[in-house]
Scaffold this motif. Structure first.
Motif, PDB file in Angstrom:
ATOM      1  N   ASP A  87      42.142  52.609  40.210  1.00 54.43           N
ATOM      2  CA  ASP A  87      42.715  52.972  38.914  1.00 54.43           C
ATOM      3  C   ASP A  87      43.200  51.702  38.218  1.00 54.43           C
ATOM      4  OD1 ASP A  87      45.362  53.692  37.304  1.00 54.43           O
ATOM      5  OD2 ASP A  87      44.042  55.457  37.293  1.00 54.43           O
ATOM      6  N   PHE A  88      42.691  51.454  37.007  1.00 53.50           N
ATOM      7  CA  PHE A  88      43.036  50.213  36.301  1.00 53.50           C
ATOM      8  C   PHE A  88      44.523  50.122  35.992  1.00 53.50           C
ATOM      9  CE2 PHE A  88      43.799  47.809  32.400  1.00 53.50           C
ATOM     10  CZ  PHE A  88      43.349  46.562  32.811  1.00 53.50           C
ATOM     11  N   GLU A  89      45.102  51.171  35.410  1.00 48.98           N
ATOM     12  CA  GLU A  89      46.506  51.114  35.005  1.00 48.98           C
ATOM     13  C   GLU A  89      47.430  50.919  36.203  1.00 48.98           C
ATOM     14  OE1 GLU A  89      44.285  53.230  33.627  1.00 48.98           O
ATOM     15  OE2 GLU A  89      44.334  52.443  31.575  1.00 48.98           O
ATOM     16  N   LEU A  90      47.187  51.665  37.287  1.00 55.71           N
ATOM     17  CA  LEU A  90      48.014  51.501  38.483  1.00 55.71           C
ATOM     18  C   LEU A  90      47.838  50.108  39.088  1.00 55.71           C
ATOM     19  CD1 LEU A  90      47.630  54.987  40.222  1.00 55.71           C
ATOM     20  CD2 LEU A  90      49.571  54.125  38.887  1.00 55.71           C
ATOM     21  N   SER A  91      46.618  49.598  39.076  1.00 53.34           N
ATOM     22  CA  SER A  91      46.363  48.253  39.595  1.00 53.34           C
ATOM     23  C   SER A  91      47.080  47.200  38.759  1.00 53.34           C
ATOM     24  CB  SER A  91      44.862  47.963  39.615  1.00 53.34           C
ATOM     25  OG  SER A  91      44.196  48.820  40.507  1.00 53.34           O
ATOM     26  N   ALA A  92      47.064  47.354  37.439  1.00 47.73           N
ATOM     27  CA  ALA A  92      47.735  46.393  36.556  1.00 47.73           C
ATOM     28  C   ALA A  92      49.243  46.403  36.784  1.00 47.73           C
ATOM     29  CB  ALA A  92      47.412  46.711  35.096  1.00 47.73           C
ATOM     30  N   ILE A  93      49.818  47.585  36.911  1.00 49.40           N
ATOM     31  CA  ILE A  93      51.260  47.684  37.166  1.00 49.40           C
ATOM     32  C   ILE A  93      51.606  47.013  38.493  1.00 49.40           C
ATOM     33  CG2 ILE A  93      53.122  49.323  37.704  1.00 49.40           C
ATOM     34  CD1 ILE A  93      51.814  51.178  35.555  1.00 49.40           C
ATOM     35  N   GLU A  94      50.804  47.269  39.514  1.00 51.07           N
ATOM     36  CA  GLU A  94      51.062  46.671  40.833  1.00 51.07           C
ATOM     37  C   GLU A  94      50.899  45.151  40.798  1.00 51.07           C
ATOM     38  OE1 GLU A  94      52.123  46.113  44.740  1.00 51.07           O
ATOM     39  OE2 GLU A  94      52.514  47.753  43.357  1.00 51.07           O
ATOM     40  N   ALA A  95      49.916  44.640  40.062  1.00 54.45           N
ATOM     41  CA  ALA A  95      49.720  43.190  39.952  1.00 54.45           C
ATOM     42  C   ALA A  95      50.937  42.521  39.330  1.00 54.45           C
ATOM     43  CB  ALA A  95      48.465  42.879  39.148  1.00 54.45           C
ATOM     44  N   VAL A  96      51.539  43.182  38.338  1.00 57.63           N
ATOM     45  CA  VAL A  96      52.734  42.641  37.694  1.00 57.63           C
ATOM     46  C   VAL A  96      53.941  42.791  38.613  1.00 57.63           C
ATOM     47  CG1 VAL A  96      54.320  42.915  35.746  1.00 57.63           C
ATOM     48  CG2 VAL A  96      51.855  43.027  35.366  1.00 57.63           C
ATOM     49  N   ARG A  97      54.134  43.994  39.157  1.00 58.14           N
ATOM     50  CA  ARG A  97      55.299  44.279  40.004  1.00 58.14           C
ATOM     51  C   ARG A  97      55.349  43.364  41.231  1.00 58.14           C
ATOM     52  NH1 ARG A  97      56.648  45.942  44.422  1.00 58.14           N
ATOM     53  NH2 ARG A  97      54.574  46.551  45.095  1.00 58.14           N
ATOM     54  N   SER A  98      54.206  43.153  41.864  1.00 55.90           N
ATOM     55  CA  SER A  98      54.155  42.366  43.100  1.00 55.90           C
ATOM     56  C   SER A  98      54.176  40.856  42.866  1.00 55.90           C
ATOM     57  CB  SER A  98      52.893  42.722  43.879  1.00 55.90           C
ATOM     58  OG  SER A  98      51.741  42.235  43.206  1.00 55.90           O
ATOM     59  N   GLY A  99      53.961  40.436  41.644  1.00 52.73           N
ATOM     60  CA  GLY A  99      53.884  39.002  41.352  1.00 52.73           C
ATOM     61  C   GLY A  99      52.504  38.417  41.612  1.00 52.73           C
ATOM     62  N   ALA A 100      51.511  39.267  41.903  1.00 53.31           N
ATOM     63  CA  ALA A 100      50.158  38.773  42.189  1.00 53.31           C
ATOM     64  C   ALA A 100      49.575  38.000  41.018  1.00 53.31           C
ATOM     65  CB  ALA A 100      49.232  39.933  42.568  1.00 53.31           C
ATOM     66  N   ILE A 101      50.004  38.333  39.789  1.00 49.42           N
ATOM     67  CA  ILE A 101      49.444  37.616  38.632  1.00 49.42           C
ATOM     68  C   ILE A 101      49.849  36.151  38.603  1.00 49.42           C
ATOM     69  CG2 ILE A 101      49.241  39.693  37.222  1.00 49.42           C
ATOM     70  CD1 ILE A 101      51.641  38.646  35.623  1.00 49.42           C
ATOM     71  N   ASP A 102      50.920  35.802  39.327  1.00 45.79           N
ATOM     72  CA  ASP A 102      51.358  34.408  39.342  1.00 45.79           C
ATOM     73  C   ASP A 102      50.336  33.479  39.984  1.00 45.79           C
ATOM     74  OD1 ASP A 102      53.751  35.099  38.114  1.00 45.79           O
ATOM     75  OD2 ASP A 102      54.772  35.412  40.023  1.00 45.79           O
ATOM     76  N   ASP A 103      49.461  34.019  40.829  1.00 45.13           N
ATOM     77  CA  ASP A 103      48.454  33.200  41.504  1.00 45.13           C
ATOM     78  C   ASP A 103      47.116  33.196  40.771  1.00 45.13           C
ATOM     79  OD1 ASP A 103      50.181  32.479  43.578  1.00 45.13           O
ATOM     80  OD2 ASP A 103      49.717  34.307  44.693  1.00 45.13           O
ATOM     81  N   LEU A 104      47.015  33.970  39.682  1.00 49.93           N
ATOM     82  CA  LEU A 104      45.759  34.062  38.940  1.00 49.93           C
ATOM     83  C   LEU A 104      45.621  32.909  37.950  1.00 49.93           C
ATOM     84  CD1 LEU A 104      45.751  37.887  38.150  1.00 49.93           C
ATOM     85  CD2 LEU A 104      44.367  36.686  39.865  1.00 49.93           C
ATOM     86  N   PRO A 105      44.395  32.546  37.614  1.00 51.29           N
ATOM     87  CA  PRO A 105      44.197  31.536  36.565  1.00 51.29           C
ATOM     88  C   PRO A 105      44.680  32.102  35.230  1.00 51.29           C
ATOM     89  CG  PRO A 105      42.156  31.969  37.770  1.00 51.29           C
ATOM     90  CD  PRO A 105      43.138  33.012  38.179  1.00 51.29           C
ATOM     91  N   ASN A 106      45.524  31.377  34.543  1.00 49.38           N
ATOM     92  CA  ASN A 106      46.094  31.817  33.271  1.00 49.38           C
ATOM     93  C   ASN A 106      45.443  31.028  32.140  1.00 49.38           C
ATOM     94  OD1 ASN A 106      47.651  32.489  31.055  1.00 49.38           O
ATOM     95  ND2 ASN A 106      49.601  31.968  32.013  1.00 49.38           N
ATOM     96  N   LEU A 107      44.607  31.694  31.359  1.00 44.11           N
ATOM     97  CA  LEU A 107      43.915  30.998  30.261  1.00 44.11           C
ATOM     98  C   LEU A 107      44.884  30.513  29.190  1.00 44.11           C
ATOM     99  CD1 LEU A 107      40.782  33.297  30.050  1.00 44.11           C
ATOM    100  CD2 LEU A 107      40.791  30.885  30.680  1.00 44.11           C
ATOM    101  N   LYS A 108      46.058  31.101  29.080  1.00 46.45           N
ATOM    102  CA  LYS A 108      47.047  30.627  28.104  1.00 46.45           C
ATOM    103  C   LYS A 108      47.585  29.267  28.527  1.00 46.45           C
ATOM    104  CE  LYS A 108      50.110  30.484  24.798  1.00 46.45           C
ATOM    105  NZ  LYS A 108      50.997  31.435  24.228  1.00 46.45           N
ATOM    106  N   ILE A 109      47.919  29.105  29.805  1.00 46.83           N
ATOM    107  CA  ILE A 109      48.424  27.812  30.281  1.00 46.83           C
ATOM    108  C   ILE A 109      47.370  26.734  30.084  1.00 46.83           C
ATOM    109  CG2 ILE A 109      49.057  26.518  32.364  1.00 46.83           C
ATOM    110  CD1 ILE A 109      50.654  28.937  33.255  1.00 46.83           C
ATOM    111  N   ALA A 110      46.118  27.087  30.289  1.00 38.86           N
ATOM    112  CA  ALA A 110      45.047  26.106  30.146  1.00 38.86           C
ATOM    113  C   ALA A 110      44.890  25.635  28.707  1.00 38.86           C
ATOM    114  CB  ALA A 110      43.729  26.691  30.650  1.00 38.86           C
TER     115      ALA A 110
END
Length: 195
Positions: free
Chosen positions: A136-159
């Protein structure tokens, strides 16, 4: 914090060996190695590296013009994104031999070595021998934010920032996923309208 979730069909994602002594050298080396797969000249692309795992980085590449258009749409909506992430990065990383998929307007696919989005009739041929696992996309997105998993992803804004990367902070608010969902809706509406 605000997360701008963008359509994955505009972003190239590959896992590559870590190289370069500095983040800038690593991005340049990644662009050079991915040059044959790019839709345009490397100097017109933005490249971002995720946190290295076992000597490898998840690399995201998108055109500078696409990123500028996404930022402009977000700012017109009164938002200033801290993160720019393709939709497929919000799906959990699958185990070897699997591909996590989410059905939306496009099929969003996360593979062990990257990810992509495509039309529904194409995804099975693009995942090859990988076993598709529906998520489920929405549940996966919430979990990625809640768990901090997005902190390890490549961030195109920082680039897009000059002077190097700025570390992302942990503990992002789950409310950011609602803003991201709103921006996905804005982008999808623009796509339907032909812009």
């Amino acid at each position: 914090r605000c997360i701008l979730v963008v359509p994955g069909h505009h972003v190239l994602a590959r896992e590559i060996a870590a190289m370069g002594a500095t983040p800038a050298q690593s991005r340049a080396a990644a662009l050079a190695s991915l040059a044959p797969e790019l839709a345009g000249p490397a100097e017109q692309q933005i490249c971002s590296l995720g946190t290295a795992r076992v000597g490898r980085h998840l690399v995201l590449v998108a055109s500078r013009s696409s990123i500028d258009a996404w930022l402009e749409a977000a700012r017109k909506a009164g938002l200033e994104p801290d993160f720019i992430l393709p939709d497929f990065t919000l799906l959990p990383a699958p185990a070897a031999g699997e591909a996590h998929i989410a059905q939306r307007d496009d099929v969003i696919v996360r593979t062990p070595s990257g990810g992509f989005a495509c039309q529904p009739d194409l995804f099975s041929s693009l995942i090859g021998s990988l076993h598709p696992v529906q998520v489920d996309f929405e549940l996966s997105a919430i979990e990625a934010v809640r768990s901090g998993a997005i902190d390890d992803l490549p961030n195109l804004k920082i680039a897009t920032r000059r002077g190097g990367a700025v570390p992302a902070s942990r503990g992002l608010a789950i409310a950011a996923s609602a803003a991201a969902a709103a921006l996905v809706g804005i982008h999808r509406q623009r796509r339907v309208d032909g812009a």
